[in-house]
Design a protein around this motif. Structure first.
Motif, mmCIF file in Angstrom:
data_model
loop_
_atom_site.group_PDB
_atom_site.id
_atom_site.type_symbol
_atom_site.label_atom_id
_atom_site.label_comp_id
_atom_site.label_asym_id
_atom_site.label_seq_id
_atom_site.Cartn_x
_atom_site.Cartn_y
_atom_site.Cartn_z
ATOM 1 N N SER A 1 0.889 -1.199 0.058
ATOM 2 C CA SER A 1 -0.132 0.000 0.194
ATOM 3 C C SER A 1 0.874 1.158 0.066
ATOM 4 O O SER A 1 0.603 2.250 -0.738
ATOM 5 C CB SER A 1 -0.922 -0.130 1.273
ATOM 6 N N LEU A 2 1.898 1.341 0.762
ATOM 7 C CA LEU A 2 2.967 2.440 0.783
ATOM 8 C C LEU A 2 3.688 2.443 -0.519
ATOM 9 O O LEU A 2 3.844 3.647 -0.890
ATOM 10 C CB LEU A 2 3.903 2.148 1.994
ATOM 11 N N ARG A 3 3.916 1.646 -1.117
ATOM 12 C CA ARG A 3 4.720 1.724 -2.491
ATOM 13 C C ARG A 3 3.592 1.760 -3.645
ATOM 14 O O ARG A 3 3.967 2.793 -4.602
ATOM 15 C CB ARG A 3 5.401 0.222 -2.603
ATOM 16 N N TYR A 4 2.415 1.204 -3.484
ATOM 17 C CA TYR A 4 1.865 1.307 -4.824
ATOM 18 C C TYR A 4 0.203 1.927 -4.673
ATOM 19 O O TYR A 4 -0.352 2.224 -5.776
ATOM 20 C CB TYR A 4 1.486 -0.082 -5.499
ATOM 21 N N GLY A 5 0.041 2.235 -3.229
ATOM 22 C CA GLY A 5 -1.511 2.774 -2.953
ATOM 23 C C GLY A 5 -1.722 4.217 -3.703
ATOM 24 O O GLY A 5 -2.714 4.315 -4.204
ATOM 25 N N ALA B 1 -1.805 3.774 -7.251
ATOM 26 C CA ALA B 1 -3.333 3.204 -7.767
ATOM 27 C C ALA B 1 -4.476 4.332 -7.420
ATOM 28 O O ALA B 1 -5.175 4.575 -8.482
ATOM 29 C CB ALA B 1 -3.513 1.985 -6.839
ATOM 30 N N SER B 2 -4.414 5.087 -6.531
ATOM 31 C CA SER B 2 -5.323 6.042 -6.126
ATOM 32 C C SER B 2 -5.372 7.348 -7.377
ATOM 33 O O SER B 2 -6.249 7.772 -7.765
ATOM 34 C CB SER B 2 -5.519 6.568 -4.772
ATOM 35 N N TYR B 3 -4.128 7.564 -7.658
ATOM 36 C CA TYR B 3 -3.788 8.663 -8.582
ATOM 37 C C TYR B 3 -4.431 8.279 -9.965
ATOM 38 O O TYR B 3 -5.100 8.875 -10.612
ATOM 39 C CB TYR B 3 -2.570 9.012 -8.856
ATOM 40 N N LEU B 4 -4.325 6.801 -10.250
ATOM 41 C CA LEU B 4 -4.586 6.481 -11.576
ATOM 42 C C LEU B 4 -6.231 6.403 -11.673
ATOM 43 O O LEU B 4 -6.885 6.674 -12.691
ATOM 44 C CB LEU B 4 -4.193 5.097 -11.889
ATOM 45 N N VAL C 1 1.945 15.365 -6.841
ATOM 46 C CA VAL C 1 1.680 15.031 -5.263
ATOM 47 C C VAL C 1 2.148 13.432 -5.200
ATOM 48 O O VAL C 1 2.696 12.990 -4.312
ATOM 49 C CB VAL C 1 0.419 15.274 -4.939
ATOM 50 N N THR C 2 1.526 12.814 -6.070
ATOM 51 C CA THR C 2 1.555 11.133 -6.125
ATOM 52 C C THR C 2 3.117 10.817 -6.113
ATOM 53 O O THR C 2 3.607 9.872 -5.636
ATOM 54 C CB THR C 2 0.988 10.615 -7.341
ATOM 55 N N LEU C 3 4.077 11.598 -7.266
ATOM 56 C CA LEU C 3 5.472 11.313 -7.264
ATOM 57 C C LEU C 3 6.187 11.527 -5.785
ATOM 58 O O LEU C 3 6.908 10.697 -5.403
ATOM 59 C CB LEU C 3 5.970 12.076 -8.096
#
Length: 240
Positions: free
Chosen positions: A108-112, A115-118, A192-194
């Protein structure tokens, strides 16, 4: 002759008596690689052994499993098969729960955030496409009404087409504003996602992965967990 007959009869009786006092027993376990003990002796999985009639306690254990004891009563001349299922130990079940939570939190910390941004970006990109289509339609309408009011002879027609032109032009400008707003939101969201993903990876790398350790039973079995290079394994050594 009678003496020989009675001698043979006595031998047959003794043979039958001793034969009936023994039985055969075999043990199956699930999993099949369990250690099986009975009266301090190690039994081979699925292999028959000859035993005297009586009561026996069978113990079975395997890594990650509970120790199971089972009482067996053998009568005269029995042929018995014992099946023992070894459930996962409470410590191992808890370890699996901790491991699942660890994996969930780490991924979740790595890809959450990505995923939310997409999900967010896909919705906004769809809106951008719709507003672009609207802007193109309103631009064509404005151009049509502009031509009509420029060519109008009557004042009433001129005013009507001018009003329609201004309305279409306003709708076009509103659609363009919506495209610009959503485009900025997508760009800001990407930044922000980056940043959040970068810190999420750093935080995920500081997490300690749960380890499972247990005390071997029924033998001097050694179970050593090895974690590294993206692999987790158990090295099992035994000396019976």
């Amino acid at each position: 002759m009678k003496k020989l007959f009675f001698t043979l009869l006595a031998l047959m009786f003794l043979f039958q008596m001793f034969a009936q006092d023994t039985s055969k027993l075999r043990v199956y376990t699930r999993p099949s690689g369990a250690i099986i003990k009975m009266n301090g002796e190690t039994l081979t999985y699925g292999k028959f052994i000859v035993l005297d009639s009586g009561e026996y306690i069978i113990k079975a254990w395997a890594p990650k499993r509970d120790l199971v004891e089972k009482k067996v009563i053998l009568g005269n001349n029995h042929l018995k098969t014992v099946a023992i299922k070894l459930p996962y130990s409470k410590d191992y079940v808890q370890y699996r729960r901790r491991l699942k939570f660890y994996n969930f939190k780490k991924y979740s910390l790595r890809y959450g955030f990505i995923a939310s941004y997409l999900i967010f970006a896909s919705s906004y990109i769809s809106d951008i496409s719709d507003f672009n289509d609207d802007a193109s339609r309103f631009e064509k309408e404005a151009g049509k009404y502009q031509l009509l009011y420029q060519q109008s002879f009557w004042t009433e027609d001129h005013n009507f087409y001018t009003q329609k032109y201004n309305q279409s032009k306003g709708n076009y400008e509103d659609a363009i504003d919506e495209v610009d707003k959503r485009t900025r939101m997508v760009q800001i969201g990407a930044g922000v996602t980056l940043i959040t993903t970068f810190f999420g990876w750093k935080l995920g790398n500081t997490m300690s992965k749960p380890r499972f350790e247990e005390t071997p039973l029924l033998s001097n079995l050694t179970v050593t967990p090895i974690v590294g290079n993206g692999q987790t394994m158990l090295v099992i050594k035994s000396n019976f």
